[in-house]
Design an enzyme around this catalytic site. Sequence first.
Site, mmCIF file in Angstrom:
data_model
loop_
_atom_site.group_PDB
_atom_site.id
_atom_site.type_symbol
_atom_site.label_atom_id
_atom_site.label_comp_id
_atom_site.label_asym_id
_atom_site.label_seq_id
_atom_site.Cartn_x
_atom_site.Cartn_y
_atom_site.Cartn_z
ATOM 1 N N GLY A 47 0.830 -1.196 0.000
ATOM 2 C CA GLY A 47 0.000 0.000 0.000
ATOM 3 C C GLY A 47 0.863 1.244 0.000
ATOM 4 O O GLY A 47 2.041 1.195 0.389
ATOM 5 N N GLN A 52 2.928 10.047 1.362
ATOM 6 C CA GLN A 52 4.231 9.369 1.403
ATOM 7 C C GLN A 52 5.103 9.714 0.200
ATOM 8 O O GLN A 52 6.314 9.500 0.238
ATOM 9 C CB GLN A 52 4.038 7.846 1.456
ATOM 10 C CG GLN A 52 3.443 7.361 2.765
ATOM 11 C CD GLN A 52 3.379 5.849 2.770
ATOM 12 O OE1 GLN A 52 2.425 5.257 2.259
ATOM 13 N NE2 GLN A 52 4.398 5.212 3.318
ATOM 14 N N CYS A 104 6.054 -0.037 7.150
ATOM 15 C CA CYS A 104 5.664 1.158 6.401
ATOM 16 C C CYS A 104 6.866 1.604 5.586
ATOM 17 O O CYS A 104 7.981 1.657 6.102
ATOM 18 C CB CYS A 104 5.239 2.236 7.394
ATOM 19 S SG CYS A 104 4.688 3.758 6.600
ATOM 20 N N LEU A 105 6.633 1.933 4.334
ATOM 21 C CA LEU A 105 7.730 2.391 3.479
ATOM 22 C C LEU A 105 8.345 3.697 3.995
ATOM 23 O O LEU A 105 9.474 4.018 3.650
ATOM 24 C CB LEU A 105 7.241 2.567 2.041
ATOM 25 C CG LEU A 105 6.787 1.273 1.351
ATOM 26 C CD1 LEU A 105 6.191 1.580 -0.017
ATOM 27 C CD2 LEU A 105 7.944 0.290 1.223
ATOM 28 N N HIS A 146 -4.307 1.381 7.923
ATOM 29 C CA HIS A 146 -2.928 1.894 7.932
ATOM 30 C C HIS A 146 -2.766 2.999 6.881
ATOM 31 O O HIS A 146 -2.225 4.073 7.174
ATOM 32 C CB HIS A 146 -1.960 0.731 7.660
ATOM 33 C CG HIS A 146 -0.524 1.144 7.527
ATOM 34 N ND1 HIS A 146 0.466 0.705 8.384
ATOM 35 C CD2 HIS A 146 0.093 1.947 6.625
ATOM 36 C CE1 HIS A 146 1.624 1.255 8.018
ATOM 37 N NE2 HIS A 146 1.430 1.993 6.947
ATOM 38 N N GLU A 147 -3.247 2.738 5.669
ATOM 39 C CA GLU A 147 -3.072 3.719 4.592
ATOM 40 C C GLU A 147 -3.871 4.992 4.872
ATOM 41 O O GLU A 147 -3.376 6.103 4.653
ATOM 42 C CB GLU A 147 -3.487 3.126 3.239
ATOM 43 C CG GLU A 147 -2.652 1.944 2.781
ATOM 44 C CD GLU A 147 -1.160 2.166 2.866
ATOM 45 O OE1 GLU A 147 -0.713 3.319 2.701
ATOM 46 O OE2 GLU A 147 -0.443 1.200 3.131
ATOM 47 N N HIS A 150 -2.401 7.580 7.139
ATOM 48 C CA HIS A 150 -1.436 8.517 6.540
ATOM 49 C C HIS A 150 -2.111 9.823 6.130
ATOM 50 O O HIS A 150 -1.473 10.876 6.110
ATOM 51 C CB HIS A 150 -0.788 7.892 5.292
ATOM 52 C CG HIS A 150 0.318 6.923 5.587
ATOM 53 N ND1 HIS A 150 1.497 7.307 6.178
ATOM 54 C CD2 HIS A 150 0.432 5.589 5.352
ATOM 55 C CE1 HIS A 150 2.294 6.238 6.296
ATOM 56 N NE2 HIS A 150 1.666 5.183 5.802
HETATM 57 NI NI NI Z 1 2.618 3.360 5.800
#
Ligand code: NI
Length: 185
Positions: A47, A52, A104-105, A146-147, A150
């Site tokens: 995701g 991000q 998480c990236l 989670h997404e 953000h």
């Molecule tokens: Ni993340």
Amino acid sequence: MAILKIARMGHPVLSGVAQPVPDPTAPEIARLVQDMRETMEDAPGTGLAAPQVHVPLRLVIFTVAEERAAREDGAAGEAVPLTVLINPEIEILSDETALGWEGCLSVPGLVGEVPRPTHIRYRATDQHGKAIEREASGFHARVVQHECDHLDGRLYPSRMRDLSRLVFTSELHHLNAGGNEGSTE
Ligand code: NI
């Protein structure tokens, strides 16, 4: 298409509240979705949220591969094709929460055990202007929460109850023998 630079924890774009997308079908949104898709596949991740990649708009993409769904949720696991959620809204459908490992990236190299409601409904618009409404449970529900966090400036560590469960991915096997390697991105 382009691979975009991913903001890391500490960059202010990750802690702000993202703005609604005024026109989900605008050409610049189609281009953003393409670039985010390429960036997520390159990472690789499951995701990615627009903040991000330094774009403070309410847009996320995600997918749950069949094998990943099976590993996370067993027979109940639901694969989800690549999905674009623009201006998403989440409704929590259950009081029950479950702990699961997330990565998480924007927090590279780490994973943490995060409590999340197990069952949600979400509504959004896709990049073609079509309404999406789905119920989700298990890993699918976790990824969407989670997404969407953000978009409100939240990273998963701020959802954790026990920071001793924030560890390097390479050390996770010590805590989770036999389990999955878990990470939502
Ligand atoms: Ni993340």
